[in-house]
Design a protein around this motif. Structure first.
Motif, PDB file in Angstrom:
ATOM      1  N   LEU A 124      48.507  -3.800  68.828  1.00 53.17           N
ATOM      2  CA  LEU A 124      47.623  -4.883  69.265  1.00 53.17           C
ATOM      3  C   LEU A 124      47.337  -4.803  70.763  1.00 53.17           C
ATOM      4  CD1 LEU A 124      48.924  -7.989  67.265  1.00 53.17           C
ATOM      5  CD2 LEU A 124      46.760  -6.772  66.962  1.00 53.17           C
ATOM      6  N   GLY A 125      48.314  -4.336  71.519  1.00 54.34           N
ATOM      7  CA  GLY A 125      48.109  -4.183  72.963  1.00 54.34           C
ATOM      8  C   GLY A 125      46.989  -3.208  73.278  1.00 54.34           C
ATOM      9  N   ALA A 126      46.923  -2.115  72.504  1.00 55.02           N
ATOM     10  CA  ALA A 126      45.851  -1.131  72.713  1.00 55.02           C
ATOM     11  C   ALA A 126      44.494  -1.700  72.310  1.00 55.02           C
ATOM     12  CB  ALA A 126      46.157   0.135  71.915  1.00 55.02           C
ATOM     13  N   ILE A 127      44.468  -2.517  71.248  1.00 53.52           N
ATOM     14  CA  ILE A 127      43.203  -3.095  70.785  1.00 53.52           C
ATOM     15  C   ILE A 127      42.655  -4.105  71.785  1.00 53.52           C
ATOM     16  CG2 ILE A 127      42.185  -4.584  68.995  1.00 53.52           C
ATOM     17  CD1 ILE A 127      44.150  -3.243  67.014  1.00 53.52           C
ATOM     18  N   PHE A 128      43.544  -4.940  72.349  1.00 51.28           N
ATOM     19  CA  PHE A 128      43.111  -6.023  73.234  1.00 51.28           C
ATOM     20  C   PHE A 128      43.082  -5.626  74.709  1.00 51.28           C
ATOM     21  CE2 PHE A 128      44.075  -8.512  69.499  1.00 51.28           C
ATOM     22  CZ  PHE A 128      43.203  -9.598  69.593  1.00 51.28           C
TER      23      PHE A 128
END
Length: 336
Positions: free
Chosen positions: A126-130
């Motif tokens: 999720l960190g990479a997506i956001f």
């Protein structure tokens, strides 16, 4: 578009080759050129603080919903109402109330950013997506109207730049600067575009001239003898500075050079035709590659329109000559 890359300039070379083969353009016309820059606007709305803050809140909420990320509050309804109020207060010149609503939007965006940051903490996926959306939202929240340096003017087109043109009806344009090189003399088929290039970073015109002339010579295969530019190119670093003539220049301007310098302004209608007849007035393509591709394709389209116009005129002359040759035969038959 990524696969095509720089090979798209071959279309511009091909348009010049066809113009030369059909007689619309001569090799000698390529020796003296005119260079100027314009702005290629991006397909974005006029950026205001309220619009950008609202879009950031909506986009973060949409992305969180798509990945089932629970938010304490999305602020979608109250943010939209606040953005509407900003426009109404600005129209009524009630600027204290307008600034209060902008502050409200900025505060709500900060809450959404922090809420998402807490929820994705420890989750690398999720960190990479956001990561990118949060950087954009933080930039929009922190930037001020009169700050210096880079600013974000569009969520979907972060490469957009603000370029001051000084026009009364349009003091600022949002897009990218584009350099166009045309023949100085009007060839038989018209004034053809020899080179087109997007110039990201809003560089000073004079600093781009040397690179533009080098690429133009590589495309045309003809050495440039004289260059005609406007006053925005003062302080240029062209390979042959004595062969570059600026509008309003007096020293060294005489005879044929004086006549050619008066034709420098003929590039302005060419730019206008690229904008009104082509797609230079609004770029719908994405990213820096899209900026370059749109600039080159606008120039290619302009050249092909000139070639088609030349071929139509040539065809009319051929038909008229054939008709004139057949007329005596028809009169003889009528007499007999």
């Amino acid at each position: 578009r990524n696969r095509i890359g720089e090979t798209l300039e071959m279309l511009l070379v091909e348009s010049l080759r066809i113009a030369h083969d059909t007689g619309a353009l001569k090799k000698s016309d390529l020796a003296r050129v005119t260079v100027d820059t314009t702005v290629q606007p991006k397909n974005i709305t006029f950026p205001t603080d309220a619009k950008l803050l609202l879009v950031a809140i909506q986009q973060l909420g949409k992305l969180a919903k798509a990945h089932d990320l629970p938010l304490r509050q999305s602020y979608a309804r109250v943010a939209k109402r606040a953005a509407i109020k900003v426009g109404r207060y600005a129209h009524a010149k009630q600027f204290k109330r307008m600034n209060r609503e902008i502050k409200f939007l900025r505060t709500r965006l900060g809450r959404v950013i922090r809420d998402i940051g807490r929820n994705i903490k420890g989750d690398e996926a999720l960190g990479a997506i956001f990561a990118v959306p949060l950087i954009k939202a933080s930039q929009i929240r922190s930037q001020k109207q009169r700050q210096r340096g880079w600013k974000l003017y569009s969520w979907h087109a972060p490469e957009t730049e603000c370029i001051a043109k000084g026009k009364a009806h349009k003091p600022y344009e949002f897009g990218v600067k584009v350099s166009l090189t045309t023949t100085n003399k009007r060839a038989k088929g018209g004034q053809f575009i020899l080179h087109a290039k997007a110039l990201p970073g809003n560089p000073y015109d004079g600093h781009t001239l040397a690179e533009v002339l080098e690429e133009t010579q590589a495309l045309t295969g003809r050495e440039i003898e004289r260059v005609y530019v406007d006053k925005g190119y003062i302080g240029h670093k062209a390979p042959k500075p004595m062969r570059v003539f600026r509008s309003g220049q007096k020293r060294g301007v005489h005879g044929q050079i004086k006549k050619e310098l008066r034709r420098r302004s003929a590039i302005e209608p060419v730019i206008s035709h690229c904008k009104s007849d082509g797609h230079l007035d609004r770029n719908y393509l994405k990213g820096r590659n899209g900026d370059q591709i749109n600039a080159v394709m606008s120039a290619v389209g302009y050249n092909f329109r000139l070639i088609l116009k030349w071929l139509r005129a040539l065809l009319c002359k051929i038909i008229a000559a054939i008709w004139a040759a057949m007329m005596p035969l028809s009169t003889l038959r009528t007499a007999s």
